[in-house]
Design a protein around this motif. Structure first.
Motif, PDB file in Angstrom:
ATOM      1  N   GLN A   1       0.822  -1.228   0.000  1.00 23.55           N
ATOM      2  CA  GLN A   1       0.000   0.000   0.000  1.00 23.55           C
ATOM      3  C   GLN A   1       0.847   1.265   0.000  1.00 23.55           C
ATOM      4  OE1 GLN A   1      -2.724  -0.060   3.297  1.00 23.55           O
ATOM      5  NE2 GLN A   1      -4.461  -0.637   1.994  1.00 23.55           N
ATOM      6  N   ASN A   2       2.042   1.164   0.552  1.00 26.17           N
ATOM      7  CA  ASN A   2       2.907   2.348   0.617  1.00 26.17           C
ATOM      8  C   ASN A   2       4.117   2.138  -0.292  1.00 26.17           C
ATOM      9  OD1 ASN A   2       5.185   4.013   1.524  1.00 26.17           O
ATOM     10  ND2 ASN A   2       3.719   4.757   3.051  1.00 26.17           N
ATOM     11  N   LYS A   3       4.263   2.968  -1.327  1.00 27.81           N
ATOM     12  CA  LYS A   3       5.321   2.754  -2.323  1.00 27.81           C
ATOM     13  C   LYS A   3       6.705   2.852  -1.708  1.00 27.81           C
ATOM     14  CE  LYS A   3       3.137   3.389  -6.740  1.00 27.81           C
ATOM     15  NZ  LYS A   3       2.059   4.397  -6.859  1.00 27.81           N
ATOM     16  N   ALA A   4       6.851   3.688  -0.656  1.00 31.07           N
ATOM     17  CA  ALA A   4       8.159   3.816   0.008  1.00 31.07           C
ATOM     18  C   ALA A   4       8.500   2.497   0.706  1.00 31.07           C
ATOM     19  CB  ALA A   4       8.132   4.966   0.991  1.00 31.07           C
ATOM     20  N   THR A   5       7.551   1.969   1.458  1.00 30.32           N
ATOM     21  CA  THR A   5       7.758   0.695   2.155  1.00 30.32           C
ATOM     22  C   THR A   5       8.028  -0.412   1.146  1.00 30.32           C
ATOM     23  OG1 THR A   5       5.899   1.531   3.478  1.00 30.32           O
ATOM     24  CG2 THR A   5       6.822  -0.601   4.103  1.00 30.32           C
ATOM     25  N   GLN A   6       7.299  -0.367   0.042  1.00 31.16           N
ATOM     26  CA  GLN A   6       7.455  -1.379  -1.009  1.00 31.16           C
ATOM     27  C   GLN A   6       8.884  -1.354  -1.556  1.00 31.16           C
ATOM     28  OE1 GLN A   6       5.457  -2.421  -5.325  1.00 31.16           O
ATOM     29  NE2 GLN A   6       4.152  -1.266  -3.925  1.00 31.16           N
ATOM     30  N   LYS A   7       9.380  -0.148  -1.819  1.00 27.01           N
ATOM     31  CA  LYS A   7      10.749  -0.021  -2.360  1.00 27.01           C
ATOM     32  C   LYS A   7      11.787  -0.506  -1.344  1.00 27.01           C
ATOM     33  CE  LYS A   7      11.900   2.049  -5.769  1.00 27.01           C
ATOM     34  NZ  LYS A   7      12.177   1.641  -7.184  1.00 27.01           N
ATOM     35  N   LEU A   8      11.593  -0.170  -0.063  1.00 24.97           N
ATOM     36  CA  LEU A   8      12.520  -0.626   0.983  1.00 24.97           C
ATOM     37  C   LEU A   8      12.525  -2.151   1.048  1.00 24.97           C
ATOM     38  CD1 LEU A   8      11.769   1.913   3.842  1.00 24.97           C
ATOM     39  CD2 LEU A   8      13.917   1.690   2.546  1.00 24.97           C
ATOM     40  N   PHE A   9      11.343  -2.724   0.881  1.00 24.14           N
ATOM     41  CA  PHE A   9      11.208  -4.184   0.907  1.00 24.14           C
ATOM     42  C   PHE A   9      12.061  -4.808  -0.199  1.00 24.14           C
ATOM     43  CE2 PHE A   9       9.108  -8.117  -0.452  1.00 24.14           C
ATOM     44  CZ  PHE A   9       9.000  -8.797   0.739  1.00 24.14           C
ATOM     45  N   TYR A  10      12.029  -4.218  -1.372  1.00 22.38           N
ATOM     46  CA  TYR A  10      12.836  -4.745  -2.483  1.00 22.38           C
ATOM     47  C   TYR A  10      14.313  -4.631  -2.149  1.00 22.38           C
ATOM     48  CZ  TYR A  10       8.394  -4.426  -4.912  1.00 22.38           C
ATOM     49  OH  TYR A  10       7.073  -4.552  -5.252  1.00 22.38           O
ATOM     50  N   ARG A  11      14.695  -3.477  -1.612  1.00 20.54           N
ATOM     51  CA  ARG A  11      16.099  -3.267  -1.262  1.00 20.54           C
ATOM     52  C   ARG A  11      16.531  -4.320  -0.224  1.00 20.54           C
ATOM     53  NH1 ARG A  11      17.417   2.579   0.855  1.00 20.54           N
ATOM     54  NH2 ARG A  11      17.422   3.088  -1.372  1.00 20.54           N
ATOM     55  N   ASP A  12      15.717  -4.459   0.827  1.00 21.72           N
ATOM     56  CA  ASP A  12      16.053  -5.422   1.903  1.00 21.72           C
ATOM     57  C   ASP A  12      16.145  -6.851   1.384  1.00 21.72           C
ATOM     58  OD1 ASP A  12      15.902  -3.225   3.497  1.00 21.72           O
ATOM     59  OD2 ASP A  12      13.969  -3.740   4.409  1.00 21.72           O
ATOM     60  N   ASN A  13      15.348  -7.166   0.376  1.00 22.29           N
ATOM     61  CA  ASN A  13      15.321  -8.543  -0.120  1.00 22.29           C
ATOM     62  C   ASN A  13      16.144  -8.728  -1.395  1.00 22.29           C
ATOM     63  OD1 ASN A  13      13.209 -10.264   1.569  1.00 22.29           O
ATOM     64  ND2 ASN A  13      12.477  -8.135   1.424  1.00 22.29           N
ATOM     65  N   GLU A  14      16.996  -7.722  -1.694  1.00 23.63           N
ATOM     66  CA  GLU A  14      17.881  -7.801  -2.863  1.00 23.63           C
ATOM     67  C   GLU A  14      17.118  -8.107  -4.145  1.00 23.63           C
ATOM     68  OE1 GLU A  14      20.418 -10.689  -1.092  1.00 23.63           O
ATOM     69  OE2 GLU A  14      21.995  -9.222  -0.675  1.00 23.63           O
ATOM     70  N   ILE A  15      15.953  -7.454  -4.267  1.00 23.31           N
ATOM     71  CA  ILE A  15      15.179  -7.549  -5.504  1.00 23.31           C
ATOM     72  C   ILE A  15      15.510  -6.304  -6.327  1.00 23.31           C
ATOM     73  CG2 ILE A  15      12.838  -7.446  -6.447  1.00 23.31           C
ATOM     74  CD1 ILE A  15      12.091  -9.071  -3.792  1.00 23.31           C
ATOM     75  N   PRO A  16      15.978  -6.487  -7.565  1.00 18.80           N
ATOM     76  CA  PRO A  16      16.429  -5.341  -8.364  1.00 18.80           C
ATOM     77  C   PRO A  16      15.303  -4.346  -8.627  1.00 18.80           C
ATOM     78  CG  PRO A  16      16.207  -7.308  -9.744  1.00 18.80           C
ATOM     79  CD  PRO A  16      16.064  -7.764  -8.323  1.00 18.80           C
ATOM     80  N   THR A  17      15.564  -3.076  -8.324  1.00 13.73           N
ATOM     81  CA  THR A  17      14.563  -2.030  -8.551  1.00 13.73           C
ATOM     82  C   THR A  17      15.305  -0.706  -8.753  1.00 13.73           C
ATOM     83  OG1 THR A  17      12.503  -1.083  -7.704  1.00 13.73           O
ATOM     84  CG2 THR A  17      14.273  -1.455  -6.093  1.00 13.73           C
ATOM     85  N   ALA A  18      14.661   0.268  -9.333  1.00 13.84           N
ATOM     86  CA  ALA A  18      15.318   1.565  -9.590  1.00 13.84           C
ATOM     87  C   ALA A  18      15.689   2.234  -8.273  1.00 13.84           C
ATOM     88  CB  ALA A  18      14.377   2.459 -10.391  1.00 13.84           C
ATOM     89  N   ASP A  19      16.840   2.940  -8.253  1.00  8.39           N
ATOM     90  CA  ASP A  19      17.240   3.692  -7.060  1.00  8.39           C
ATOM     91  C   ASP A  19      16.169   4.718  -6.722  1.00  8.39           C
ATOM     92  OD1 ASP A  19      19.578   2.282  -6.873  1.00  8.39           O
ATOM     93  OD2 ASP A  19      20.707   3.712  -8.102  1.00  8.39           O
ATOM     94  N   PHE A  20      16.032   5.012  -5.433  1.00  5.88           N
ATOM     95  CA  PHE A  20      14.956   5.910  -5.008  1.00  5.88           C
ATOM     96  C   PHE A  20      15.352   6.677  -3.754  1.00  5.88           C
ATOM     97  CE2 PHE A  20      13.377   3.689  -1.205  1.00  5.88           C
ATOM     98  CZ  PHE A  20      14.025   2.471  -1.334  1.00  5.88           C
ATOM     99  N   SER A  21      14.619   7.747  -3.484  1.00 14.32           N
ATOM    100  CA  SER A  21      14.722   8.476  -2.227  1.00 14.32           C
ATOM    101  C   SER A  21      13.327   8.654  -1.658  1.00 14.32           C
ATOM    102  CB  SER A  21      15.350   9.857  -2.462  1.00 14.32           C
ATOM    103  OG  SER A  21      16.553   9.725  -3.185  1.00 14.32           O
ATOM    104  N   ARG A  22      13.236   8.708  -0.319  1.00 13.38           N
ATOM    105  CA  ARG A  22      11.939   8.869   0.341  1.00 13.38           C
ATOM    106  C   ARG A  22      11.798  10.291   0.842  1.00 13.38           C
ATOM    107  NH1 ARG A  22      11.387   4.536   4.961  1.00 13.38           N
ATOM    108  NH2 ARG A  22       9.283   5.455   4.962  1.00 13.38           N
ATOM    109  N   PHE A  23      10.591  10.822   0.797  1.00 14.26           N
ATOM    110  CA  PHE A  23      10.327  12.156   1.314  1.00 14.26           C
ATOM    111  C   PHE A  23       9.012  12.158   2.082  1.00 14.26           C
ATOM    112  CE2 PHE A  23      13.034  12.682  -2.352  1.00 14.26           C
ATOM    113  CZ  PHE A  23      14.007  13.552  -1.887  1.00 14.26           C
ATOM    114  N   ALA A  24       9.019  12.794   3.257  1.00  9.78           N
ATOM    115  CA  ALA A  24       7.786  12.892   4.047  1.00  9.78           C
ATOM    116  C   ALA A  24       6.786  13.813   3.337  1.00  9.78           C
ATOM    117  CB  ALA A  24       8.086  13.419   5.441  1.00  9.78           C
TER     118      ALA A  24
END
Lengths: 384, 384
Positions: A105-128
């Motif tokens: 549901q949260n794209k930021a959390t989703q991206k972190l999940f990919y990073r944590d699980n070494e799933i290839p995804t585009a680099d990103f930054s999070r902003f409140a």
């Protein structure tokens, strides 16, 4: 538990098109179904056993609906996840799980999940807040162009924007968001993974997606994707890894980029039947909707191979047309070989509104693709 | 008239399984549907827009239902034909026509129709009452063995009996009937013909039927039939000639015998989607249910070819089992390749009651046939 007994109840949150198409298959298996949707006119009101009108985001509404079913699923991500968690604690089987949905549901959390699980995804930054982005640009932590995505409730392109300069930033909503490196890609691909509670897992063939330039909606889905086998294999493995990481139960549609140097990057996922799998109704041994039922009911998974090649065309409202919908020339496309329209029954059309889809199947994918273009040129979704 | 407009209404007489399966396709085309059935629990009550409970044989009930729709069809032959005729006069499009249904409803009239139209069929005699038969035998006008058929309301084998001697005659109902020469045959074949108002006509492939010895119900339907091409061609031409003779609008399922010397004789016809066409949901480019809609709505006919080979197994109640139904081992058949069960949702089983069907598809018909036998051996329709 006998899923074919009348004591068993399947609950579906959301009564839209996806739910409706899934309900056809519950009938085939004679499964008792309950649907919750905010709209009394929801497409699923027909074809379910019990239809309840209510807010999918209201905790109590979802609890009261969910506590009376044995298995609970959803056809839309935008539902109350706290309620799903409580229902899981009460012993209701919620598939896909509340945990998975919360991440997605949260794209930021989703991206972190990919990073944590070494799933290839585009680099990103999070902003409140979006307002924090230009500061990051000033500090040199971020540079134009990049892709802006609101963290929540992005759907069908809304909540996504390519930012090429400060001016693009100013008219964006000031919400929790992420920025992603703009990836130059050869293809957008998708793989639907099916996994049940027992851990059985299967993938549908890799499909290729062509987007409408203005509406940022999928215009054609082509199965199988016209890409080299090694790229397809790579995409399949990334999709499998993603579904395994979520310990997903149900369908997971994994959208990916094939970059210019043939890397595969996960763009985003949908934990449900997906537009990129509609072709399966006509082309596959097991449609994605039947497969979703098999997954969440703990049944053996069906064959995900195709009987024939398939191309799907989304039917969206024509520009400059708003009002009572007319499907101009639909009889003409019905005369074309292997063409099946799926009209969603929305009475009002507006520019780029998703009004239905058309599947074209043929033994030869090139022929199917040609007919799909003819379909696209012929049918017009206009107002009276 | 725009069949995709919400002003258009399609009426269906009968809300049973055939109607229900056709309704799935009306949803796909977003066609507004009204169903009349005597039972408040009829399967079609879900998936239609308006459901009315009423007697299909009552003139006024059918008139009141039919006068509010634009096109009226039926999923069962046993309806009030006088009402259909009046509705035609009022301008309601009734497809198949009242005239056709009147001929088909009476087996004697049906046989005369074949004779008049030079359609090959077994020799027969007509009797106002069964009691008149033995006199004909005494006079040498008729000799044992022969097939007795009640003229009216024969369905799924009821109303049909092989008569080998006087004793077989005595326990038959004393009704209008026909006697037919008992034909020794190699195969029972069927061809579904699709024809629309414009006269466009297409045939589905010839299928082969295997009957259950005791229940006299179809046990396997195999598509395509494993017969020589010239026989298939002959059967196809007989079926086409039959549909043309009726100037049929809609589907016409033509059941035929392939005699020991390879003659093709028409046994009987059904003016609707038919058990012998259920395989088409999974195996054909256009399912028989979508095709029926295309026929009666005057739309272009869909491709009748198969994507893959198909075998259908009827699910009938096991002997010595009466009561709440259980589909024993259904999970096991779901694990078999290309297997799709269709459970009709009847809560009570009894010996030989039709409870559903299972379709098995495969590129290789021999493999499909083997899996079908495995399905038959595995699933059991029993009582709790």
């Amino acid at each position: 538990m006998n899923y074919f007994s009348s004591n068993f109840k399947l609950g579906i949150l959301g009564g839209g098109q996806l739910g409706k198409m899934m309900l056809y298959d519950t009938r085939k298996f004679d499964i008792y179904t309950c649907v919750l949707d905010p709209s009394a006119d929801a497409p699923s009101r027909l074809a379910c056993d019990e239809f309840t009108v209510g807010d999918l985001l209201d905790y109590d509404t979802v609890i009261n609906f969910g506590k009376n079913v044995d298995v609970l699923t959803f056809e839309i991500e935008n539902v109350n996840v706290d309620a799903l968690e409580s229902l899981e604690k009460r012993g209701v089987k919620v598939f896909p799980s509340a945990k998975t949905l919360r991440i997605i549901q949260n794209k930021a959390t989703q991206k972190l999940f990919y990073r944590d699980n070494e799933i290839p995804t585009a680099d990103f930054s999070r902003f409140a807040y979006t307002s924090e982005i230009d500061e990051a640009v000033d500090n040199g932590g971020l540079s134009y162009p990049f892709v802006w995505k609101s963290a929540r409730f992005g759907y069908d392109g809304t909540g996504v924007k390519v930012v090429r300069g400060l001016s693009d930033l100013t008219d964006l909503p000031n919400v929790e968001c992420i920025t992603e490196t703009l990836i130059p890609f050869k293809n957008e691909l998708a793989v639907i993974v099916a996994r049940n509670e027992q851990g059985d897992i299967k993938t549908y063939p890799v499909v290729e997606m062509e987007f409408h330039p203005e509406a940022n909606q999928v215009e054609y889905v082509i199965c199988p994707a016209r890409i080299p086998d090694d790229i397809a294999k790579k995409a399949e493995l990334v999709a499998l890894k993603t579904a395994e990481a979520y310990k997903h139960v149900g369908l997971l549609a994994v959208e990916m980029f094939q970059t210019e140097n043939d890397d595969i990057l996960v763009n985003e996922v949908a934990p449900r039947p997906h537009n990129s799998g509609h072709y399966s109704i006509e082309a596959s041994y097991t449609s994605q909707f039947e497969q979703q039922l098999r997954c969440i009911l703990g049944l053996p998974l069906g064959n995900t191979e195709s009987k024939v090649a398939g191309v799907m065309v989304n039917l969206v409202g024509a520009e400059n047309h708003t009002g009572n919908v007319v499907y101009k020339n639909i009889e003409d496309i019905l005369a074309m070989d292997g063409v099946t329209p799926h009209i969603y029954g929305k009475k009002q059309t507006r520019p780029f509104r998703k009004m239905g889809h058309v599947t074209i199947v043929n033994e030869d994918i090139a022929v199917a693709r040609d007919i799909a273009e003819k379909v696209k040129r012929t049918i017009e979704v206009i107002s009276e």
